[in-house]
Design a protein around this motif. Structure first.
Motif, PDB file in Angstrom:
ATOM      1  N   LYS A  57      69.342  48.960  54.280  1.00  0.00           N
ATOM      2  CA  LYS A  57      68.174  49.732  53.849  1.00  0.00           C
ATOM      3  C   LYS A  57      66.880  48.930  54.006  1.00  0.00           C
ATOM      4  N   PHE A  58      66.963  47.611  53.897  1.00  0.00           N
ATOM      5  CA  PHE A  58      65.785  46.767  54.069  1.00  0.00           C
ATOM      6  C   PHE A  58      65.284  46.824  55.513  1.00  0.00           C
ATOM      7  N   ASP A  59      66.217  46.818  56.447  1.00  0.00           N
ATOM      8  CA  ASP A  59      65.869  46.929  57.866  1.00  0.00           C
ATOM      9  C   ASP A  59      65.213  48.282  58.139  1.00  0.00           C
ATOM     10  N   LEU A  60      65.747  49.349  57.573  1.00  0.00           N
ATOM     11  CA  LEU A  60      65.147  50.679  57.715  1.00  0.00           C
ATOM     12  C   LEU A  60      63.714  50.669  57.195  1.00  0.00           C
ATOM     13  N   ALA A  61      63.517  50.169  55.980  1.00  0.00           N
ATOM     14  CA  ALA A  61      62.186  50.160  55.378  1.00  0.00           C
ATOM     15  C   ALA A  61      61.207  49.339  56.225  1.00  0.00           C
ATOM     16  N   GLN A  62      61.639  48.171  56.690  1.00  0.00           N
ATOM     17  CA  GLN A  62      60.756  47.323  57.482  1.00  0.00           C
ATOM     18  C   GLN A  62      60.401  47.980  58.811  1.00  0.00           C
ATOM     19  N   GLN A  63      61.388  48.582  59.472  1.00  0.00           N
ATOM     20  CA  GLN A  63      61.097  49.244  60.744  1.00  0.00           C
ATOM     21  C   GLN A  63      60.158  50.436  60.560  1.00  0.00           C
ATOM     22  N   VAL A  64      60.347  51.174  59.473  1.00  0.00           N
ATOM     23  CA  VAL A  64      59.470  52.316  59.200  1.00  0.00           C
ATOM     24  C   VAL A  64      58.044  51.829  58.953  1.00  0.00           C
ATOM     25  N   MET A  65      57.891  50.769  58.156  1.00  0.00           N
ATOM     26  CA  MET A  65      56.548  50.235  57.885  1.00  0.00           C
ATOM     27  C   MET A  65      55.914  49.673  59.151  1.00  0.00           C
ATOM     28  N   ASP A  66      56.698  48.949  59.942  1.00  0.00           N
ATOM     29  CA  ASP A  66      56.164  48.408  61.202  1.00  0.00           C
ATOM     30  C   ASP A  66      55.678  49.534  62.109  1.00  0.00           C
ATOM     31  N   GLU A  67      56.463  50.589  62.187  1.00  0.00           N
ATOM     32  CA  GLU A  67      56.085  51.739  63.016  1.00  0.00           C
ATOM     33  C   GLU A  67      54.811  52.401  62.492  1.00  0.00           C
ATOM     34  N   MET A  68      54.705  52.546  61.175  1.00  0.00           N
ATOM     35  CA  MET A  68      53.512  53.155  60.590  1.00  0.00           C
ATOM     36  C   MET A  68      52.255  52.359  60.941  1.00  0.00           C
ATOM     37  N   PHE A  69      52.353  51.043  60.829  1.00  0.00           N
ATOM     38  CA  PHE A  69      51.181  50.218  61.102  1.00  0.00           C
ATOM     39  C   PHE A  69      50.892  50.130  62.605  1.00  0.00           C
ATOM     40  N   HIS A 122      53.205  43.732  51.164  1.00  0.00           N
ATOM     41  CA  HIS A 122      51.977  42.954  51.316  1.00  0.00           C
ATOM     42  C   HIS A 122      52.002  42.045  52.545  1.00  0.00           C
ATOM     43  N   GLU A 123      53.156  41.513  52.889  1.00  0.00           N
ATOM     44  CA  GLU A 123      53.253  40.681  54.103  1.00  0.00           C
ATOM     45  C   GLU A 123      52.986  41.523  55.354  1.00  0.00           C
ATOM     46  N   THR A 124      53.549  42.717  55.391  1.00  0.00           N
ATOM     47  CA  THR A 124      53.355  43.613  56.534  1.00  0.00           C
ATOM     48  C   THR A 124      51.891  44.027  56.639  1.00  0.00           C
ATOM     49  N   VAL A 125      51.285  44.345  55.507  1.00  0.00           N
ATOM     50  CA  VAL A 125      49.877  44.749  55.495  1.00  0.00           C
ATOM     51  C   VAL A 125      48.994  43.598  55.952  1.00  0.00           C
ATOM     52  N   ARG A 126      49.241  42.416  55.433  1.00  0.00           N
ATOM     53  CA  ARG A 126      48.420  41.259  55.799  1.00  0.00           C
ATOM     54  C   ARG A 126      48.560  40.964  57.299  1.00  0.00           C
ATOM     55  N   ALA A 127      49.778  41.035  57.830  1.00  0.00           N
ATOM     56  CA  ALA A 127      49.983  40.799  59.262  1.00  0.00           C
ATOM     57  C   ALA A 127      49.223  41.839  60.092  1.00  0.00           C
ATOM     58  N   PHE A 128      49.253  43.094  59.651  1.00  0.00           N
ATOM     59  CA  PHE A 128      48.516  44.148  60.336  1.00  0.00           C
ATOM     60  C   PHE A 128      47.029  43.825  60.368  1.00  0.00           C
ATOM     61  N   PHE A 129      46.469  43.448  59.224  1.00  0.00           N
ATOM     62  CA  PHE A 129      45.039  43.169  59.152  1.00  0.00           C
ATOM     63  C   PHE A 129      44.658  41.904  59.900  1.00  0.00           C
ATOM     64  N   GLU A 130      45.540  40.917  59.923  1.00  0.00           N
ATOM     65  CA  GLU A 130      45.256  39.692  60.697  1.00  0.00           C
ATOM     66  C   GLU A 130      45.081  40.053  62.173  1.00  0.00           C
ATOM     67  N   ILE A 160      39.563  40.802  55.448  1.00  0.00           N
ATOM     68  CA  ILE A 160      40.899  41.327  55.154  1.00  0.00           C
ATOM     69  C   ILE A 160      41.005  41.711  53.682  1.00  0.00           C
ATOM     70  N   SER A 161      40.568  40.829  52.792  1.00  0.00           N
ATOM     71  CA  SER A 161      40.631  41.125  51.348  1.00  0.00           C
ATOM     72  C   SER A 161      39.793  42.351  51.006  1.00  0.00           C
ATOM     73  N   ALA A 162      38.617  42.455  51.611  1.00  0.00           N
ATOM     74  CA  ALA A 162      37.742  43.600  51.350  1.00  0.00           C
ATOM     75  C   ALA A 162      38.404  44.906  51.783  1.00  0.00           C
ATOM     76  N   TYR A 163      38.982  44.909  52.973  1.00  0.00           N
ATOM     77  CA  TYR A 163      39.592  46.141  53.466  1.00  0.00           C
ATOM     78  C   TYR A 163      40.854  46.523  52.707  1.00  0.00           C
ATOM     79  N   ILE A 164      41.703  45.556  52.424  1.00  0.00           N
ATOM     80  CA  ILE A 164      42.934  45.864  51.690  1.00  0.00           C
ATOM     81  C   ILE A 164      42.592  46.389  50.299  1.00  0.00           C
TER      82      ILE A 164
END
Length: 193
Positions: A57-69, A122-130, A160-164
């Motif tokens: 389920k963790f792999d599913l969640a990560q792939q879904v989030m990666d796809e969204m971003f 938060h790691e996925t979001v930060r990587a996206f914004f980086e 990044i902090s401002a946008y998040i």
């Protein structure tokens, strides 16, 4: 050839059903209480189909989030018409597209915000914004502070902090302002810092 297409189509449909099931279950209960069996039952697929696409389920969640971003990144950084850049601040189009995308997919992003800590989003979001910071810097050349006065790594962390923070606030408070207003306001805030 038709069999390959049919298999691809079935795989895509299974993944879409699992994505829907994931968000439905995340809106109803805590991440720790969701099992693969819950996901497959809601999606209407067999467990073997689940494991053909995901480790757990963790792999599913990560792939879904990666796809969204990835989809968000494509929406934000799609080619811009020259005359659009001339009308507004160079960053306006990108910031507007960011808030417009959040608005169009609000339900899913609200669920991710609600379950953010559980999903370690938060790691996925930060990587996206980086990555987006670098892409945005290229697209908006000439509108950034002088790196001699403000080091580039400090600029990046500030933006990044401002946008998040602002995006989280905007979604949590029910989007009190339009994407247009948010884009103009963010530009005003950043330019006056």
């Amino acid at each position: 050839m038709a069999d390959c297409y049919r298999g691809d189509k079935r795989a895509t449909e299974s993944k879409q059903q699992l994505r829907k099931a994931l968000f439905q279950l995340l809106s109803e209960k805590e991440w720790g209480k969701i099992s693969v069996q819950d996901l497959t039952k809601v999606a209407g697929i067999h467990r073997t189909t689940f494991y053909q696409h995901y480790e757990d389920k963790f792999d599913l969640a990560q792939q879904v989030m990666d796809e969204m971003f990835d989809v968000m990144k494509c929406a934000i950084f799609a080619p811009v018409q020259e005359d659009d850049l001339e009308k507004e601040h160079p960053a306006y189009v990108y910031i507007f597209r960011f808030y417009q995308h959040l608005q169009e997919h609000e339900k899913e992003y609200q669920i991710l915000l609600k379950r953010g800590r559980e999903l370690n989003i938060h790691e996925t979001v930060r990587a996206f914004f980086e990555e987006s910071f670098s892409l945005g810097k290229e697209g908006v050349a000439g509108s950034k502070p002088d790196p001699q006065l403000v080091p580039i790594d400090m600029q990046k962390q500030f933006v990044i902090s401002a946008y998040i923070g602002t995006a989280e606030w905007w979604l949590r408070t029910g989007r009190p302002y339009s994407p247009e207003f948010m884009a103009n306001s963010m530009i005003h805030l950043i330019e006056n810092q």
